[in-house]
Design a protein around this motif. Structure first.
Motif, PDB file in Angstrom:
ATOM      1  N   LYS A  99      91.967 -46.826 113.348  1.00 48.33           N
ATOM      2  CA  LYS A  99      92.725 -45.583 113.244  1.00 48.33           C
ATOM      3  C   LYS A  99      94.176 -45.824 112.830  1.00 48.33           C
ATOM      4  CE  LYS A  99      89.949 -43.278 116.729  1.00 48.33           C
ATOM      5  NZ  LYS A  99      89.896 -42.758 118.090  1.00 48.33           N
ATOM      6  N   GLU A 100      94.740 -46.954 113.238  1.00 46.97           N
ATOM      7  CA  GLU A 100      96.146 -47.228 112.930  1.00 46.97           C
ATOM      8  C   GLU A 100      96.372 -47.755 111.519  1.00 46.97           C
ATOM      9  OE1 GLU A 100      94.332 -50.634 115.205  1.00 46.97           O
ATOM     10  OE2 GLU A 100      94.523 -48.510 115.589  1.00 46.97           O
ATOM     11  N   THR A 101      95.320 -48.027 110.770  1.00 45.09           N
ATOM     12  CA  THR A 101      95.447 -48.517 109.403  1.00 45.09           C
ATOM     13  C   THR A 101      95.565 -47.339 108.440  1.00 45.09           C
ATOM     14  OG1 THR A 101      94.132 -50.457 109.952  1.00 45.09           O
ATOM     15  CG2 THR A 101      94.378 -49.936 107.624  1.00 45.09           C
ATOM     16  N   THR A 102      96.651 -47.320 107.671  1.00 44.05           N
ATOM     17  CA  THR A 102      96.863 -46.256 106.695  1.00 44.05           C
ATOM     18  C   THR A 102      96.654 -46.801 105.282  1.00 44.05           C
ATOM     19  OG1 THR A 102      99.222 -46.719 106.474  1.00 44.05           O
ATOM     20  CG2 THR A 102      98.564 -45.141 108.197  1.00 44.05           C
ATOM     21  N   GLU A 103      96.546 -45.896 104.332  1.00 45.64           N
ATOM     22  CA  GLU A 103      96.353 -46.310 102.943  1.00 45.64           C
ATOM     23  C   GLU A 103      97.568 -47.070 102.426  1.00 45.64           C
ATOM     24  OE1 GLU A 103      95.441 -44.321  98.619  1.00 45.64           O
ATOM     25  OE2 GLU A 103      94.817 -43.247 100.429  1.00 45.64           O
ATOM     26  N   GLU A 104      98.771 -46.661 102.819  1.00 41.97           N
ATOM     27  CA  GLU A 104      99.982 -47.335 102.362  1.00 41.97           C
ATOM     28  C   GLU A 104     100.067 -48.764 102.907  1.00 41.97           C
ATOM     29  OE1 GLU A 104     104.767 -46.907 102.694  1.00 41.97           O
ATOM     30  OE2 GLU A 104     103.595 -45.079 102.437  1.00 41.97           O
ATOM     31  N   MET A 105      99.587 -48.977 104.126  1.00 49.13           N
ATOM     32  CA  MET A 105      99.574 -50.325 104.694  1.00 49.13           C
ATOM     33  C   MET A 105      98.713 -51.271 103.872  1.00 49.13           C
ATOM     34  SD  MET A 105      99.122 -49.582 108.760  1.00 49.13           S
ATOM     35  CE  MET A 105      98.768 -51.270 109.145  1.00 49.13           C
ATOM     36  N   MET A 106      97.665 -50.734 103.258  1.00 46.25           N
ATOM     37  CA  MET A 106      96.711 -51.561 102.547  1.00 46.25           C
ATOM     38  C   MET A 106      97.064 -51.778 101.081  1.00 46.25           C
ATOM     39  SD  MET A 106      94.830 -52.485 104.908  1.00 46.25           S
ATOM     40  CE  MET A 106      93.671 -53.401 103.948  1.00 46.25           C
ATOM     41  N   ASN A 107      98.164 -51.200 100.588  1.00 45.07           N
ATOM     42  CA  ASN A 107      98.601 -51.476  99.218  1.00 45.07           C
ATOM     43  C   ASN A 107      98.869 -52.962  99.066  1.00 45.07           C
ATOM     44  OD1 ASN A 107      98.437 -48.856  98.346  1.00 45.07           O
ATOM     45  ND2 ASN A 107     100.572 -48.388  98.776  1.00 45.07           N
ATOM     46  N   GLN A 108      98.574 -53.481  97.901  1.00 44.40           N
ATOM     47  CA  GLN A 108      98.759 -54.901  97.657  1.00 44.40           C
ATOM     48  C   GLN A 108     100.237 -55.194  97.453  1.00 44.40           C
ATOM     49  OE1 GLN A 108      95.953 -56.312  94.847  1.00 44.40           O
ATOM     50  NE2 GLN A 108      96.793 -58.372  94.803  1.00 44.40           N
ATOM     51  N   ALA A 109     100.760 -56.164  98.185  1.00 43.53           N
ATOM     52  CA  ALA A 109     102.183 -56.476  98.141  1.00 43.53           C
ATOM     53  C   ALA A 109     102.522 -57.458  97.028  1.00 43.53           C
ATOM     54  CB  ALA A 109     102.640 -57.036  99.480  1.00 43.53           C
ATOM     55  N   GLU A 110     101.653 -58.394  96.782  1.00 38.93           N
ATOM     56  CA  GLU A 110     101.927 -59.431  95.804  1.00 38.93           C
ATOM     57  C   GLU A 110     100.650 -59.650  95.010  1.00 38.93           C
ATOM     58  OE1 GLU A 110     103.073 -64.048  96.027  1.00 38.93           O
ATOM     59  OE2 GLU A 110     104.109 -62.759  97.439  1.00 38.93           O
ATOM     60  N   TYR A 111     100.778 -60.098  93.784  1.00 39.56           N
ATOM     61  CA  TYR A 111      99.595 -60.211  92.950  1.00 39.56           C
ATOM     62  C   TYR A 111      99.110 -61.642  92.786  1.00 39.56           C
ATOM     63  CZ  TYR A 111     100.463 -55.359  92.139  1.00 39.56           C
ATOM     64  OH  TYR A 111     100.654 -54.014  92.338  1.00 39.56           O
ATOM     65  N   ALA A 135     101.491 -54.402 104.587  1.00 45.37           N
ATOM     66  CA  ALA A 135     101.900 -54.464 105.986  1.00 45.37           C
ATOM     67  C   ALA A 135     101.572 -55.808 106.635  1.00 45.37           C
ATOM     68  CB  ALA A 135     101.233 -53.350 106.775  1.00 45.37           C
ATOM     69  N   ARG A 136     100.883 -56.681 105.907  1.00 50.46           N
ATOM     70  CA  ARG A 136     100.467 -57.992 106.406  1.00 50.46           C
ATOM     71  C   ARG A 136      99.557 -57.897 107.628  1.00 50.46           C
ATOM     72  NH1 ARG A 136     102.569 -62.677 104.460  1.00 50.46           N
ATOM     73  NH2 ARG A 136     104.238 -62.468 102.994  1.00 50.46           N
ATOM     74  N   GLU A 137      98.851 -56.790 107.755  1.00 48.84           N
ATOM     75  CA  GLU A 137      97.868 -56.644 108.818  1.00 48.84           C
ATOM     76  C   GLU A 137      96.807 -55.652 108.374  1.00 48.84           C
ATOM     77  OE1 GLU A 137      99.938 -53.357 111.686  1.00 48.84           O
ATOM     78  OE2 GLU A 137     100.525 -55.424 111.963  1.00 48.84           O
ATOM     79  N   CYS A 138      95.635 -55.828 108.923  1.00 47.89           N
ATOM     80  CA  CYS A 138      94.511 -54.950 108.600  1.00 47.89           C
ATOM     81  C   CYS A 138      93.664 -54.838 109.861  1.00 47.89           C
ATOM     82  CB  CYS A 138      93.700 -55.540 107.455  1.00 47.89           C
ATOM     83  SG  CYS A 138      92.225 -54.580 107.085  1.00 47.89           S
ATOM     84  N   HIS A 139      93.594 -53.654 110.412  1.00 45.55           N
ATOM     85  CA  HIS A 139      92.834 -53.439 111.636  1.00 45.55           C
ATOM     86  C   HIS A 139      91.412 -53.042 111.260  1.00 45.55           C
ATOM     87  CE1 HIS A 139      96.506 -53.607 114.012  1.00 45.55           C
ATOM     88  NE2 HIS A 139      97.058 -52.926 113.014  1.00 45.55           N
ATOM     89  N   VAL A 140      90.469 -53.876 111.633  1.00 46.95           N
ATOM     90  CA  VAL A 140      89.065 -53.641 111.319  1.00 46.95           C
ATOM     91  C   VAL A 140      88.301 -53.495 112.629  1.00 46.95           C
ATOM     92  CG1 VAL A 140      87.009 -54.575 110.188  1.00 46.95           C
ATOM     93  CG2 VAL A 140      89.254 -54.983 109.211  1.00 46.95           C
ATOM     94  N   VAL A 141      87.418 -52.516 112.671  1.00 43.28           N
ATOM     95  CA  VAL A 141      86.594 -52.275 113.849  1.00 43.28           C
ATOM     96  C   VAL A 141      85.167 -52.712 113.525  1.00 43.28           C
ATOM     97  CG1 VAL A 141      85.729 -50.522 115.441  1.00 43.28           C
ATOM     98  CG2 VAL A 141      88.047 -50.348 114.532  1.00 43.28           C
ATOM     99  N   PHE A 142      84.607 -53.546 114.383  1.00 46.43           N
ATOM    100  CA  PHE A 142      83.224 -54.014 114.240  1.00 46.43           C
ATOM    101  C   PHE A 142      82.336 -53.196 115.174  1.00 46.43           C
ATOM    102  CE2 PHE A 142      85.686 -57.566 112.806  1.00 46.43           C
ATOM    103  CZ  PHE A 142      84.900 -58.208 111.866  1.00 46.43           C
TER     104      PHE A 142
END
Length: 73
Positions: A42-54, A61-68
């Motif tokens: 729930k705390e992961t937004t689309e902007e957090m997941m934008n690629q920072a470097e190519y 955001a250097r983090e990705c919250h994944v629920v299993f």
């Protein structure tokens, strides 16, 4: 970049089973993930997941919250 990633060594003293080891790791990860349903937290937004470097692909955001969730069999 591959020259800097030498976990199995290089040259005449390289690990002979490196291709089998990599294949087994890929098989393990695939079979492990197959038993789970993955979704973003729930705390992961689309902007957090934008690629920072190519060069190194990581989220801005250097983090990705994944629920299993256990997959129904």
């Amino acid at each position: 970049m591959e020259d800097t990633f030498i976990i199995f060594s290089k040259g005449s003293r390289a690990y002979l089973g490196q291709y089998v080891a990599v294949m087994e790791l890929k098989f393990f990860v695939a079979s492990f993930i197959n038993g789970w349903n993955l979704r973003l937290g729930k705390e992961t937004t689309e902007e957090m997941m934008n690629q920072a470097e190519y060069f190194l692909a990581f989220p801005k955001a250097r983090e990705c919250h994944v629920v299993f969730d256990k997959a129904d069999e």
